[in-house]
Write an enzyme that holds these catalytic residues in place. Structure first.
Site, PDB file in Angstrom:
ATOM      1  N   GLY A 111       2.671  -0.881   4.450  1.00 32.72           N
ATOM      2  CA  GLY A 111       2.749   0.517   4.014  1.00 32.72           C
ATOM      3  C   GLY A 111       4.193   0.935   3.816  1.00 32.72           C
ATOM      4  O   GLY A 111       4.798   0.693   2.774  1.00 32.72           O
ATOM      5  N   GLY A 112       4.779   1.529   4.846  1.00 37.36           N
ATOM      6  CA  GLY A 112       6.133   2.098   4.765  1.00 37.36           C
ATOM      7  C   GLY A 112       7.167   1.154   4.162  1.00 37.36           C
ATOM      8  O   GLY A 112       7.966   1.567   3.316  1.00 37.36           O
ATOM      9  N   HIS A 115      -9.792   1.585   5.017  1.00 35.51           N
ATOM     10  CA  HIS A 115      -8.519   1.764   5.725  1.00 35.51           C
ATOM     11  C   HIS A 115      -8.725   2.787   6.835  1.00 35.51           C
ATOM     12  O   HIS A 115      -9.513   3.729   6.698  1.00 35.51           O
ATOM     13  CB  HIS A 115      -7.455   2.249   4.726  1.00 35.51           C
ATOM     14  CG  HIS A 115      -6.077   2.251   5.298  1.00 35.51           C
ATOM     15  ND1 HIS A 115      -5.638   3.222   6.163  1.00 35.51           N
ATOM     16  CD2 HIS A 115      -5.050   1.382   5.161  1.00 35.51           C
ATOM     17  CE1 HIS A 115      -4.395   2.957   6.528  1.00 35.51           C
ATOM     18  NE2 HIS A 115      -4.012   1.827   5.931  1.00 35.51           N
ATOM     19  N   GLU A 140      -5.772  -4.394  10.945  1.00 42.67           N
ATOM     20  CA  GLU A 140      -4.758  -3.358  11.096  1.00 42.67           C
ATOM     21  C   GLU A 140      -5.064  -2.549  12.366  1.00 42.67           C
ATOM     22  O   GLU A 140      -5.888  -1.613  12.321  1.00 42.67           O
ATOM     23  CB  GLU A 140      -4.771  -2.415   9.887  1.00 42.67           C
ATOM     24  CG  GLU A 140      -4.385  -3.082   8.598  1.00 42.67           C
ATOM     25  CD  GLU A 140      -3.739  -2.082   7.634  1.00 42.67           C
ATOM     26  OE1 GLU A 140      -2.590  -2.295   7.259  1.00 42.67           O
ATOM     27  OE2 GLU A 140      -4.391  -1.088   7.300  1.00 42.67           O
ATOM     28  N   ASN A 185       0.859  -1.187   0.000  1.00 45.59           N
ATOM     29  CA  ASN A 185       0.000   0.000   0.000  1.00 45.59           C
ATOM     30  C   ASN A 185       0.895   1.236   0.000  1.00 45.59           C
ATOM     31  O   ASN A 185       1.436   1.610   1.030  1.00 45.59           O
ATOM     32  CB  ASN A 185      -0.900  -0.036   1.260  1.00 45.59           C
ATOM     33  CG  ASN A 185      -1.750   1.208   1.405  1.00 45.59           C
ATOM     34  OD1 ASN A 185      -1.861   2.013   0.482  1.00 45.59           O
ATOM     35  ND2 ASN A 185      -2.368   1.365   2.574  1.00 45.59           N
ATOM     36  N   TRP A 186       1.018   1.845  -1.175  1.00 44.08           N
ATOM     37  CA  TRP A 186       1.915   3.008  -1.301  1.00 44.08           C
ATOM     38  C   TRP A 186       1.307   4.293  -0.757  1.00 44.08           C
ATOM     39  O   TRP A 186       1.961   5.324  -0.731  1.00 44.08           O
ATOM     40  CB  TRP A 186       2.317   3.201  -2.774  1.00 44.08           C
ATOM     41  CG  TRP A 186       3.395   2.270  -3.237  1.00 44.08           C
ATOM     42  CD1 TRP A 186       4.064   1.349  -2.473  1.00 44.08           C
ATOM     43  CD2 TRP A 186       3.956   2.183  -4.554  1.00 44.08           C
ATOM     44  NE1 TRP A 186       4.989   0.696  -3.238  1.00 44.08           N
ATOM     45  CE2 TRP A 186       4.951   1.192  -4.523  1.00 44.08           C
ATOM     46  CE3 TRP A 186       3.700   2.854  -5.757  1.00 44.08           C
ATOM     47  CZ2 TRP A 186       5.692   0.836  -5.644  1.00 44.08           C
ATOM     48  CZ3 TRP A 186       4.433   2.502  -6.879  1.00 44.08           C
ATOM     49  CH2 TRP A 186       5.422   1.505  -6.819  1.00 44.08           C
ATOM     50  N   LYS A 187      -0.012   4.235  -0.434  1.00 46.46           N
ATOM     51  CA  LYS A 187      -0.729   5.422   0.043  1.00 46.46           C
ATOM     52  C   LYS A 187      -0.500   6.574  -0.949  1.00 46.46           C
ATOM     53  O   LYS A 187      -0.468   6.330  -2.163  1.00 46.46           O
ATOM     54  CB  LYS A 187      -0.293   5.773   1.470  1.00 46.46           C
ATOM     55  CG  LYS A 187      -0.365   4.555   2.402  1.00 46.46           C
ATOM     56  CD  LYS A 187      -0.264   4.865   3.858  1.00 46.46           C
ATOM     57  CE  LYS A 187      -0.353   3.569   4.644  1.00 46.46           C
ATOM     58  NZ  LYS A 187      -0.354   3.756   6.077  1.00 46.46           N
ATOM     59  N   GLU A 221      -7.075   5.239   7.736  1.00 46.33           N
ATOM     60  CA  GLU A 221      -6.849   6.632   7.320  1.00 46.33           C
ATOM     61  C   GLU A 221      -8.091   7.186   6.622  1.00 46.33           C
ATOM     62  O   GLU A 221      -8.389   8.379   6.731  1.00 46.33           O
ATOM     63  CB  GLU A 221      -5.601   6.718   6.422  1.00 46.33           C
ATOM     64  CG  GLU A 221      -4.331   6.543   7.252  1.00 46.33           C
ATOM     65  CD  GLU A 221      -3.168   5.897   6.511  1.00 46.33           C
ATOM     66  OE1 GLU A 221      -3.194   5.810   5.280  1.00 46.33           O
ATOM     67  OE2 GLU A 221      -2.224   5.463   7.207  1.00 46.33           O
ATOM     68  N   GLY A 231       2.076   2.726  10.873  1.00 55.25           N
ATOM     69  CA  GLY A 231       3.071   3.795  10.708  1.00 55.25           C
ATOM     70  C   GLY A 231       3.752   4.225  11.997  1.00 55.25           C
ATOM     71  O   GLY A 231       4.472   5.220  12.016  1.00 55.25           O
ATOM     72  N   SER A 241       2.991  -1.508  10.615  1.00 54.77           N
ATOM     73  CA  SER A 241       4.443  -1.490  10.840  1.00 54.77           C
ATOM     74  C   SER A 241       5.141  -2.818  10.551  1.00 54.77           C
ATOM     75  O   SER A 241       6.135  -3.148  11.196  1.00 54.77           O
ATOM     76  CB  SER A 241       4.744  -1.032  12.276  1.00 54.77           C
ATOM     77  OG  SER A 241       4.314   0.290  12.471  1.00 54.77           O
TER      78      SER A 241
HETATM   79  P1  PGA Z   1       2.543   0.693   7.742  1.00 51.92           P
HETATM   80  O1  PGA Z   1       1.105   0.898   7.045  1.00 51.92           O
HETATM   81  O2  PGA Z   1       3.096  -0.612   7.252  1.00 51.92           O
HETATM   82  O3  PGA Z   1       3.350   1.885   7.275  1.00 51.92           O
HETATM   83  O4  PGA Z   1       2.311   0.692   9.213  1.00 51.92           O
HETATM   84  C1  PGA Z   1       0.247  -0.196   6.878  1.00 51.92           C
HETATM   85  C2  PGA Z   1      -1.056   0.301   6.326  1.00 51.92           C
HETATM   86  O5  PGA Z   1      -1.506   1.398   6.665  1.00 51.92           O
HETATM   87  O6  PGA Z   1      -1.699  -0.401   5.523  1.00 51.92           O
END
Ligand code: PGA
Length: 239
Positions: A224-225, A93, A161, A8-10, A95, A167, A203
């Site tokens: 994500g990251g 998600h 999640e 997930n590159w956001k 976010e 994050g 994370s």
């Molecule tokens: P993260 O994000 O790996 O940076 O914690 C995961 C996500 O939000 O899907």
């Protein structure tokens, strides 16, 4: 059972970086044995599709509209995502829930829209730090599943999640994750009357993924990251 790894590159990479990294993904995953899904932002979906076409990588989107078509300025329909070559879509998600006020009801409509367009939804659930402190994790997840899966009968992926882990570098204990995943499988299984895959996100990185990958009810990861660089993500997938 083979695992699924979702990047997930956001909204983190600019146009040039997205193209460059998609090419690195295509090189890294040309012979992938596991299922790998890349979810860039909407603006580069078409180009990324062309780049990853020869590698064993599926294309995913990070969101879709609850509406199928019509006068909805700024929305992106599941139907058009499908026509663009998208296979998976992340829905609900945290976010989106937090910054864009997405409710369980809206998320349910998006899941139904995605299914009707023959996309595979990845429904995200998870508790906040405050909810965890109050021991409400299962209560929150149960509510999110019940509402998010209303009138759904198709099979889909659930991503657990914990909001506090996204994050933040904070990592859930493996036995705790296993317990919640088993709970989600039971609850979602009762609603859908079929087996679901439950993947973990929050994370995740290459050093701690192995501790989770042996657990019975962890069917993959949403990253994500650590998915922004093909090399880091490759190390998590360990093809
Ligand atoms: P993260 O994000 O790996 O940076 O914690 C995961 C996500 O939000 O899907």
């Amino acid at each position: 059972m083979s695992k699924i790894f979702i990047a997930n590159w956001k909204m983190r990479l600019d146009y040039k970086a997205s193209i460059k990294e998609a090419k690195a993904f295509a090189r890294s995953f040309v012979n992938a044995k596991e299922r790998v899904v890349l979810c860039p932002d909407f603006s580069v979906l078409g180009e990324v599709r062309e780049i990853i076409k020869r590698a064993k990588i599926s294309l995913g989107a990070q969101n879709c509209s609850a509406y199928i078509s019509g006068a909805y300025t700024g929305e992106m329909s599941a139907r058009n995502l499908k026509q663009l070559g998208v296979e998976y879509v992340i829905i609900g998600h945290s976010e989106r829930r937090t910054y864009f006020q997405e409710t369980d009801d809206l998320i349910n409509k998006k899941v139904l829209a995605a299914i009707s367009a023959k996309l595979k939804p990845i429904l995200c659930v998870g508790e906040t730090a405050a909810e965890k402190k109050k021991k409400l994790t299962k209560t929150v997840i149960k509510r999110q599943l019940k509402a998010g899966l209303k009138n759904v009968s198709a099979s889909l992926i659930i991503a657990y999640e914990p909001v506090w882990a996204i994050g933040s570098g904070q990592i859930i204990k493996a036995d705790e994750a296993q317990e919640i995943h088993a709970y989600i499988k039971r609850e979602a299984g009762q609603i859908l009357k079929k087996d679901v895959k439950v993947i973990y996100g929050g994370s995740v990185n290459a050093s701690q993924a192995p501790a989770f990958s042996g657990l019975k009810d962890i069917d993959g990861f949403l990253v994500g990251g650590a998915s922004l660089k093909a090399a880091d993500f490759y190390n998590i997938c360990k093809i």
